[in-house]
Design a protein around this motif. Structure first.
Motif, PDB file in Angstrom:
ATOM      1  N   GLN A  63      14.151  83.616  36.537  1.00  0.00           N
ATOM      2  CA  GLN A  63      13.417  82.645  35.727  1.00  0.00           C
ATOM      3  C   GLN A  63      12.277  83.298  34.945  1.00  0.00           C
ATOM      4  O   GLN A  63      12.064  83.017  33.766  1.00  0.00           O
ATOM      5  N   GLU A  69      13.217  77.112  30.991  1.00  0.00           N
ATOM      6  CA  GLU A  69      13.559  76.485  32.257  1.00  0.00           C
ATOM      7  C   GLU A  69      15.074  76.349  32.376  1.00  0.00           C
ATOM      8  O   GLU A  69      15.720  75.871  31.449  1.00  0.00           O
ATOM      9  N   LEU A  70      15.605  76.793  33.503  1.00  0.00           N
ATOM     10  CA  LEU A  70      17.057  76.760  33.688  1.00  0.00           C
ATOM     11  C   LEU A  70      17.553  75.330  33.883  1.00  0.00           C
ATOM     12  O   LEU A  70      17.005  74.602  34.700  1.00  0.00           O
ATOM     13  N   PRO A  71      18.586  74.939  33.144  1.00  0.00           N
ATOM     14  CA  PRO A  71      19.174  73.625  33.430  1.00  0.00           C
ATOM     15  C   PRO A  71      19.832  73.639  34.814  1.00  0.00           C
ATOM     16  O   PRO A  71      20.265  74.702  35.279  1.00  0.00           O
ATOM     17  N   ALA A  72      19.902  72.483  35.466  1.00  0.00           N
ATOM     18  CA  ALA A  72      20.469  72.397  36.818  1.00  0.00           C
ATOM     19  C   ALA A  72      21.905  72.904  36.848  1.00  0.00           C
ATOM     20  O   ALA A  72      22.371  73.410  37.862  1.00  0.00           O
ATOM     21  N   THR A  73      22.599  72.799  35.708  1.00  0.00           N
ATOM     22  CA  THR A  73      24.009  73.194  35.650  1.00  0.00           C
ATOM     23  C   THR A  73      24.186  74.657  35.231  1.00  0.00           C
ATOM     24  O   THR A  73      25.304  75.090  34.981  1.00  0.00           O
ATOM     25  N   PHE A  74      23.079  75.426  35.127  1.00  0.00           N
ATOM     26  CA  PHE A  74      23.179  76.837  34.709  1.00  0.00           C
ATOM     27  C   PHE A  74      24.148  77.570  35.629  1.00  0.00           C
ATOM     28  O   PHE A  74      24.019  77.540  36.849  1.00  0.00           O
ATOM     29  N   ASP A  76      26.449  80.394  37.678  1.00  0.00           N
ATOM     30  CA  ASP A  76      26.462  81.730  38.274  1.00  0.00           C
ATOM     31  C   ASP A  76      27.949  82.098  38.314  1.00  0.00           C
ATOM     32  O   ASP A  76      28.698  81.549  39.115  1.00  0.00           O
ATOM     33  N   SER A 105      23.019  72.332  27.661  1.00  0.00           N
ATOM     34  CA  SER A 105      21.741  72.712  27.045  1.00  0.00           C
ATOM     35  C   SER A 105      21.949  73.458  25.723  1.00  0.00           C
ATOM     36  O   SER A 105      22.864  74.287  25.597  1.00  0.00           O
ATOM     37  N   GLY A 374      28.056  67.147  36.738  1.00  0.00           N
ATOM     38  CA  GLY A 374      26.813  66.518  36.305  1.00  0.00           C
ATOM     39  C   GLY A 374      26.799  65.035  36.610  1.00  0.00           C
ATOM     40  O   GLY A 374      27.798  64.471  37.061  1.00  0.00           O
ATOM     41  N   ASP A 378      24.902  62.305  32.218  1.00  0.00           N
ATOM     42  CA  ASP A 378      24.716  63.610  31.567  1.00  0.00           C
ATOM     43  C   ASP A 378      25.869  63.912  30.621  1.00  0.00           C
ATOM     44  O   ASP A 378      26.982  63.445  30.818  1.00  0.00           O
TER      45      ASP A 378
END
Ligand code: HEC
Length: 380
Positions: A63, A69-74, A76, A105, A374, A378
Motif C-alpha cells: 500500500q 487506496e486498494l479496492p477490496a476486489t484488488f 492477487d 476501479s 462483489g 457493486d
C-alpha cells in the motif's frame, strides 16, 4: 452542385475530426506512462506494464508504494482461489477496456493502445502461471447456468428460481439457493422452496422441503475442455404434503454434472441422477437426464454485455412398472445485468412435449448473484 460541395465539406470535416481524436487518444495513452511496448514474453510485458501496481508475481505492491487506496476486489494473481475462477476472456476485457469497462476501479488503466491482442494473450498466460496448483478448475469451465440443468463448477452464489404455470392449475414455485464454495473442489448447497397455488378457497402458500447438498469436482481439464462433478443431496419433509408443498418423505438425490467447451464460446452441460425417497408410497423413485447447449454472444466486440441463448432437453422417468419417460424442452436466454457480470438473469419456457396431462407449460426465470465478485450493488 451545392449539395455535392456540402457533402465534400462534411466528409473532409469528419476525416479531420477523426484525425484529431486519434491524435488525442495517443497523447492520452502516452500520458499514462505506458509506452507502446515491443516486449516478447508474458513476463517481460508484466514487468514493464503491470508490476508497478500488481507487484512481483502479481501478488500486489505494498500500500505504501502504491499511493492509492486498494479496492477490496484488488486481485492477487498468485491466490488460486481468486485467480483460477476468472476466465482469461474476462481478464482480457479488463486489460483492454480498463477497470471501468467491467465496473471495477478506474485505477486499473486501459491497455487498448499500449498492448496488442497477442501481447495481452501472453501477459494473461503469465498471470495464469502464478497459480501453480492444477487441482483448481479454471474459470473457462464455468459455463453460464441453465434454468434446470445444474452445473459442474463450484460457486459462491445466491440464486432465486421461479416457475409459473402458464396453463392448467395456477401455481407459482420459488426456490432460493445458497451455494458456498470451499477449497479447490468442494461446494455446499442449500435450497429453500416456497410454493403458492390456487385452490378452491383462493391461493395457499408455504415453505416446501428444505434441501442440503454437497458437490465435489472429480475432474477438470482445460486441455480437453471438460469438467465433471458429483453431488449428493437430501430433502427433508418440512413442506405440508397435504397442501402439495412437500413430498411428505425424506428424499435422497444423487447426480453427476458435466460440462464441455465447444468452439466459439459455445458449451454443452449435462446432469443425470436418481431421486430415492425413503417412503416410496409418498414419492416415486425416479431417474433423470438433462442437457443444456448454449453459446455466449458478447456485445461490443467481446467487451460488453453477455447474451447466452440456451436450449435444454429434460427427461424424467419414474421407476414404477409401465412408467413412461416425461420429456420437456426449455428454450431460454441468460443475460448479464451489470458491467461486472456477476448479476445475471435467465428467462425461458419449459414446455412438456409428451404426457401433457397434469404437466403445465411453465414460465421459468432466475436472478443470480455471484457474491465472490462483489456486493449486489457493486459493478453497475
Ligand atoms: C496503475 C495501477 C495498475 C496498473 C499499471 C495495472 N493495473 Fe491491473 N488493476 C489495478 C487495480 C487497482 C485493479 C483492481 C480493480 C478493482 O478491483 O476494482 C486491477 C485489476 C486488474 C484485473 C482484474 C482482475 C479481476 O479481479 O478480475 C486484471 C486482469 C488486471 N488488473 C490486469 C493488469 C495487467 C495485465 C496489467 C499490465 C498490462 C495491469 N493490470 C496494470 C491497477 C493496475
Amino acid at each position: 452542385m451545392t449539395m455535392n460541395r456540402t457533402a465534400l465539406f462534411l466528409i473532409l470535416s469528419l476525416l479531420w475530426l477523426g484525425g484529431v481524436l486519434r491524435a488525442q487518444s495517443t497523447v492520452a495513452a502516452s500520458g499514462t506512462n505506458v509506452p507502446t511496448l515491443t516486449l516478447e514474453t508474458g513476463r517481460d510485458i508484466f514487468e514493464a506494464a503491470c508490476i508497478g501496481c500488481h507487484g512481483p508475481g502479481g501478488r500486489g505492491q505494498p500500500q505504501t508504494t502504491l499511493g492509492f487506496e486498494l479496492p477490496a476486489t484488488f486481485p492477487d494473481f498468485s491466490d488460486c482461489n481468486g485467480s483460477t475462477r476468472e476466465k482469461t476472456y474476462d481478464w482480457r476485457a479488463v486489460i483492454h477496456e480498463g477497470g471501468v469497462g467491467r465496473g471495477f476501479s478506474e485505477i486499473m488503466p486501459s491497455f487498448a493502445e499500449a498492448l496488442t491482442a497477442d501481447q495481452i494473450a501472453k501477459v494473461m498466460a503469465y498471470m495464469r502461471e502464478q497459480c501453480p496448483e492444477p487441482e483448481w478448475p479454471l474459470g473457462e469451465l464455468n459455463f453460464p447456468r441453465a434454468l434446470i440443468t445444474e452445473k459442474a463448477f463450484p460457486e459462491d452464489e445466491w440464486l432465486l428460481l421461479t416457475a409459473v404455470n402458464a396453463s392448467g392449475d395456477g401455481r407459482v414455485s420459488n426456490r432460493l439457493f445458497y451455494e458456498k464454495r470451499f477449497g479447490a473442489r468442494n461446494q455446499l448447497e442449500f435450497a429453500a422452496p416456497v410454493g403458492f397455488q390456487a385452490g378452491p378457497d383462493g391461493w395457499v402458500g408455504g415453505v416446501g422441503d428444505l434441501v442440503a447438498g454437497y458437490k465435489r469436482v472429480l475432474h477438470s481439464s482445460l486441455a480437453s475442455g471438460t469438467i465433471l462433478s458429483a453431488q449428493a443431496e437430501v430433502a427433508i419433509p418440512t413442506g405440508d404434503d397435504a397442501r402439495q408443498l412437500g413430498s411428505g418423505t425424506t428424499l435422497f438425490e444423487t447426480f453427476a454434472t458435466a460440462g464441455k467447451i465447444l468452439p466459439g464460446l459455445a458449451f454443452v452441460q449435462t446432469q443425470s441422477g436418481v431421486e430415492l425417497p425413503v417412503d416410496t408410497e409418498k414419492a416415486p423413485r425416479a431417474a433423470f437426464v438433462r442437457m443444456a447447449i448454449g453459446k455466449t454472444f458478447p456485445a461490443n466486440q467481446g467487451f460488453g454485455r453477455s447474451w447466452t441463448p440456451m436450449f435444454e432437453v429434460l427427461a424424467d422417468r419414474e421407476f414404477e412398472t409401465g412408467a413412461r419417460t416425461n420429456w420437456d424442452i426449455v428454450p431460454e436466454v441468460q443475460v448479464t445485468l451489470n458491467k461486472r457480470q456477476h448479476v445475471r438473469v435467465n428467462l425461458g419456457i419449459r414446455q412438456p412435449v409428451n404426457n401433457r396431462a397434469g404437466r403445465s407449460t411453465q414460465l421459468v426465470f432466475y436472478t443470480l448473484w455471484d457474491f465472490f465478485d462483489g456486493g449486489l450493488r457493486d459493478g453497475w
